[in-house]
Scaffold this motif. Sequence first.
Motif, PDB file in Angstrom:
ATOM      1  N   LEU A 191      20.646  25.948   4.702  1.00  0.00           N
ATOM      2  CA  LEU A 191      20.640  24.483   4.782  1.00  0.00           C
ATOM      3  C   LEU A 191      20.769  23.857   3.394  1.00  0.00           C
ATOM      4  O   LEU A 191      21.413  22.809   3.232  1.00  0.00           O
ATOM      5  CB  LEU A 191      19.353  24.001   5.462  1.00  0.00           C
ATOM      6  CG  LEU A 191      19.227  22.488   5.673  1.00  0.00           C
ATOM      7  CD1 LEU A 191      20.356  21.966   6.554  1.00  0.00           C
ATOM      8  CD2 LEU A 191      17.868  22.151   6.291  1.00  0.00           C
ATOM      9  N   LEU A 193      24.370  23.810   2.546  1.00  0.00           N
ATOM     10  CA  LEU A 193      25.046  22.853   3.432  1.00  0.00           C
ATOM     11  C   LEU A 193      24.846  21.426   2.933  1.00  0.00           C
ATOM     12  O   LEU A 193      25.785  20.613   2.950  1.00  0.00           O
ATOM     13  CB  LEU A 193      24.502  23.005   4.855  1.00  0.00           C
ATOM     14  CG  LEU A 193      25.332  22.427   6.005  1.00  0.00           C
ATOM     15  CD1 LEU A 193      26.733  23.001   6.004  1.00  0.00           C
ATOM     16  CD2 LEU A 193      24.640  22.699   7.332  1.00  0.00           C
ATOM     17  N   VAL A 194      23.653  21.119   2.465  1.00  0.00           N
ATOM     18  CA  VAL A 194      23.361  19.780   1.950  1.00  0.00           C
ATOM     19  C   VAL A 194      24.087  19.539   0.628  1.00  0.00           C
ATOM     20  O   VAL A 194      24.710  18.493   0.424  1.00  0.00           O
ATOM     21  CB  VAL A 194      21.839  19.591   1.763  1.00  0.00           C
ATOM     22  CG1 VAL A 194      21.545  18.306   0.991  1.00  0.00           C
ATOM     23  CG2 VAL A 194      21.147  19.559   3.115  1.00  0.00           C
ATOM     24  N   TYR A 236      26.772  20.962  -0.591  1.00  0.00           N
ATOM     25  CA  TYR A 236      28.231  20.979  -0.488  1.00  0.00           C
ATOM     26  C   TYR A 236      28.720  20.290   0.785  1.00  0.00           C
ATOM     27  O   TYR A 236      29.770  20.632   1.311  1.00  0.00           O
ATOM     28  CB  TYR A 236      28.742  22.423  -0.528  1.00  0.00           C
ATOM     29  CG  TYR A 236      28.647  23.065  -1.896  1.00  0.00           C
ATOM     30  CD1 TYR A 236      29.677  22.951  -2.824  1.00  0.00           C
ATOM     31  CD2 TYR A 236      27.522  23.784  -2.272  1.00  0.00           C
ATOM     32  CE1 TYR A 236      29.592  23.536  -4.077  1.00  0.00           C
ATOM     33  CE2 TYR A 236      27.417  24.372  -3.528  1.00  0.00           C
ATOM     34  CZ  TYR A 236      28.454  24.247  -4.421  1.00  0.00           C
ATOM     35  OH  TYR A 236      28.368  24.830  -5.661  1.00  0.00           O
ATOM     36  N   HIS A 237      27.972  19.314   1.258  1.00  0.00           N
ATOM     37  CA  HIS A 237      28.311  18.694   2.541  1.00  0.00           C
ATOM     38  C   HIS A 237      29.703  18.056   2.536  1.00  0.00           C
ATOM     39  O   HIS A 237      30.416  18.093   3.537  1.00  0.00           O
ATOM     40  CB  HIS A 237      27.249  17.661   2.938  1.00  0.00           C
ATOM     41  CG  HIS A 237      27.187  16.454   2.049  1.00  0.00           C
ATOM     42  ND1 HIS A 237      26.533  16.453   0.838  1.00  0.00           N
ATOM     43  CD2 HIS A 237      27.715  15.202   2.189  1.00  0.00           C
ATOM     44  CE1 HIS A 237      26.639  15.269   0.273  1.00  0.00           C
ATOM     45  NE2 HIS A 237      27.352  14.494   1.065  1.00  0.00           N
ATOM     46  N   LYS A 238      30.108  17.496   1.393  1.00  0.00           N
ATOM     47  CA  LYS A 238      31.441  16.886   1.325  1.00  0.00           C
ATOM     48  C   LYS A 238      32.537  17.947   1.471  1.00  0.00           C
ATOM     49  O   LYS A 238      33.569  17.703   2.093  1.00  0.00           O
ATOM     50  CB  LYS A 238      31.607  16.125   0.013  1.00  0.00           C
ATOM     51  CG  LYS A 238      30.745  14.870  -0.082  1.00  0.00           C
ATOM     52  CD  LYS A 238      30.986  14.136  -1.400  1.00  0.00           C
ATOM     53  CE  LYS A 238      30.121  12.886  -1.479  1.00  0.00           C
ATOM     54  NZ  LYS A 238      30.293  12.169  -2.766  1.00  0.00           N
ATOM     55  N   ARG A 239      32.294  19.104   0.882  1.00  0.00           N
ATOM     56  CA  ARG A 239      33.249  20.213   1.012  1.00  0.00           C
ATOM     57  C   ARG A 239      33.370  20.657   2.460  1.00  0.00           C
ATOM     58  O   ARG A 239      34.467  20.918   2.967  1.00  0.00           O
ATOM     59  CB  ARG A 239      32.790  21.392   0.151  1.00  0.00           C
ATOM     60  CG  ARG A 239      33.106  21.256  -1.309  1.00  0.00           C
ATOM     61  CD  ARG A 239      34.571  21.545  -1.558  1.00  0.00           C
ATOM     62  NE  ARG A 239      34.908  21.474  -2.972  1.00  0.00           N
ATOM     63  CZ  ARG A 239      36.125  21.658  -3.438  1.00  0.00           C
ATOM     64  NH1 ARG A 239      37.122  21.888  -2.608  1.00  0.00           N
ATOM     65  NH2 ARG A 239      36.359  21.584  -4.726  1.00  0.00           N
ATOM     66  N   PHE A 240      32.234  20.771   3.140  1.00  0.00           N
ATOM     67  CA  PHE A 240      32.257  21.243   4.527  1.00  0.00           C
ATOM     68  C   PHE A 240      32.922  20.220   5.444  1.00  0.00           C
ATOM     69  O   PHE A 240      33.623  20.593   6.390  1.00  0.00           O
ATOM     70  CB  PHE A 240      30.834  21.556   5.001  1.00  0.00           C
ATOM     71  CG  PHE A 240      30.295  22.844   4.460  1.00  0.00           C
ATOM     72  CD1 PHE A 240      30.728  24.065   4.947  1.00  0.00           C
ATOM     73  CD2 PHE A 240      29.360  22.848   3.432  1.00  0.00           C
ATOM     74  CE1 PHE A 240      30.250  25.256   4.441  1.00  0.00           C
ATOM     75  CE2 PHE A 240      28.869  24.037   2.910  1.00  0.00           C
ATOM     76  CZ  PHE A 240      29.319  25.244   3.412  1.00  0.00           C
ATOM     77  N   ILE A 241      32.714  18.941   5.168  1.00  0.00           N
ATOM     78  CA  ILE A 241      33.386  17.907   5.958  1.00  0.00           C
ATOM     79  C   ILE A 241      34.896  17.998   5.762  1.00  0.00           C
ATOM     80  O   ILE A 241      35.676  17.894   6.715  1.00  0.00           O
ATOM     81  CB  ILE A 241      32.872  16.501   5.555  1.00  0.00           C
ATOM     82  CG1 ILE A 241      31.413  16.343   5.995  1.00  0.00           C
ATOM     83  CG2 ILE A 241      33.744  15.409   6.184  1.00  0.00           C
ATOM     84  CD1 ILE A 241      30.750  15.078   5.483  1.00  0.00           C
ATOM     85  N   LYS A 242      35.322  18.232   4.516  1.00  0.00           N
ATOM     86  CA  LYS A 242      36.749  18.363   4.210  1.00  0.00           C
ATOM     87  C   LYS A 242      37.351  19.577   4.929  1.00  0.00           C
ATOM     88  O   LYS A 242      38.500  19.535   5.382  1.00  0.00           O
ATOM     89  CB  LYS A 242      36.940  18.507   2.704  1.00  0.00           C
ATOM     90  CG  LYS A 242      38.401  18.573   2.269  1.00  0.00           C
ATOM     91  CD  LYS A 242      38.514  18.728   0.753  1.00  0.00           C
ATOM     92  CE  LYS A 242      39.971  18.875   0.338  1.00  0.00           C
ATOM     93  NZ  LYS A 242      40.109  19.089  -1.137  1.00  0.00           N
ATOM     94  N   ILE A 250      29.754  28.765  -0.386  1.00  0.00           N
ATOM     95  CA  ILE A 250      30.335  28.111   0.778  1.00  0.00           C
ATOM     96  C   ILE A 250      30.600  29.107   1.907  1.00  0.00           C
ATOM     97  O   ILE A 250      30.294  28.851   3.074  1.00  0.00           O
ATOM     98  CB  ILE A 250      31.631  27.363   0.379  1.00  0.00           C
ATOM     99  CG1 ILE A 250      31.269  26.180  -0.525  1.00  0.00           C
ATOM    100  CG2 ILE A 250      32.390  26.878   1.606  1.00  0.00           C
ATOM    101  CD1 ILE A 250      32.453  25.478  -1.140  1.00  0.00           C
ATOM    102  N   VAL A 256      27.504  30.340   4.101  1.00  0.00           N
ATOM    103  CA  VAL A 256      26.868  29.498   5.114  1.00  0.00           C
ATOM    104  C   VAL A 256      27.181  29.966   6.538  1.00  0.00           C
ATOM    105  O   VAL A 256      26.257  30.247   7.317  1.00  0.00           O
ATOM    106  CB  VAL A 256      27.244  28.015   4.912  1.00  0.00           C
ATOM    107  CG1 VAL A 256      26.819  27.177   6.124  1.00  0.00           C
ATOM    108  CG2 VAL A 256      26.575  27.482   3.654  1.00  0.00           C
TER     109      VAL A 256
END
Length: 263
Positions: free
Chosen positions: A55, A58-59, A61-67, A187, A190
């Motif tokens: 988690l 995930l928090v 690098y949240h912008k990376r995961f959304i991309k 990344i 996760v």
Amino acid sequence: MYELFQAIIMGIVEGLTEFLPVSSTGHLILTGELLGFTGEKEKTFTVVIQLGAVLAVLVLYHKRFIKLLNFNFKKDSGLNALHIILAMIPAGVFAITLHSLIKKYLFGYETVLIGLIAGGILMLVADKVRRPVISEELDDITYKQAFIIGLFQVLALWPGFSRSGSTISGGMLFGTSQKAAAEFTFIVSVPIMAGASLVDLLDSSENLAMSDFPLFAVGFIAAFIVGMIAVVTFINMMKKIRLSWFSYYRFILAAVFFFIMMK
């Protein structure tokens, strides 16, 4: 009360070591032995606190995961979902095929000791070879490099080898910078860690009880908070120090393991 103290210490150890190339498994086994925190419930506990570390990434690098959810596979799009898929395939196949054998035969002092030393040697080799860097930043990593890093991630199925140690080494041996390899490792970890932890959690669900919720929650929170600090600190360290420093630490830890085993 002592159990909560144990949970905090174990959570801190997990958060500090999960994403460093020093083997979180080795540290958790050693710390558990020193604290007397062992048994089936404790094994389930380590799975839960791993999710806390997941988690944290995930928090951060949240912008990376959304991309990544855009599924843009064009070569000039930078890091995309295909990079992650390619890196996950090798370890995913081996993990699914050999999961029960790994749990049965590779989680012990001797195997962790071997993993610590072998992983340290790999990191030394990667540091000394110093291949020319063709991927300086995370978005520069190629599909070929992503798959090769995934192949090196298979080594991390051996406890003590370290996921970040093996994947960063693989990236450096095939042209990525230390920093780019480290960020890519975080990344990719996760989905791999989340999937493996959830499978382990289902397998050991009989060891879960509502009375243990405070224990698990404290460990989870500790791993999450310390994990966030550790990831940010490690990325900054990768700009300044060599991977070999972590190798020497692993050799010292292996010596400590050996001493405890001989007692």
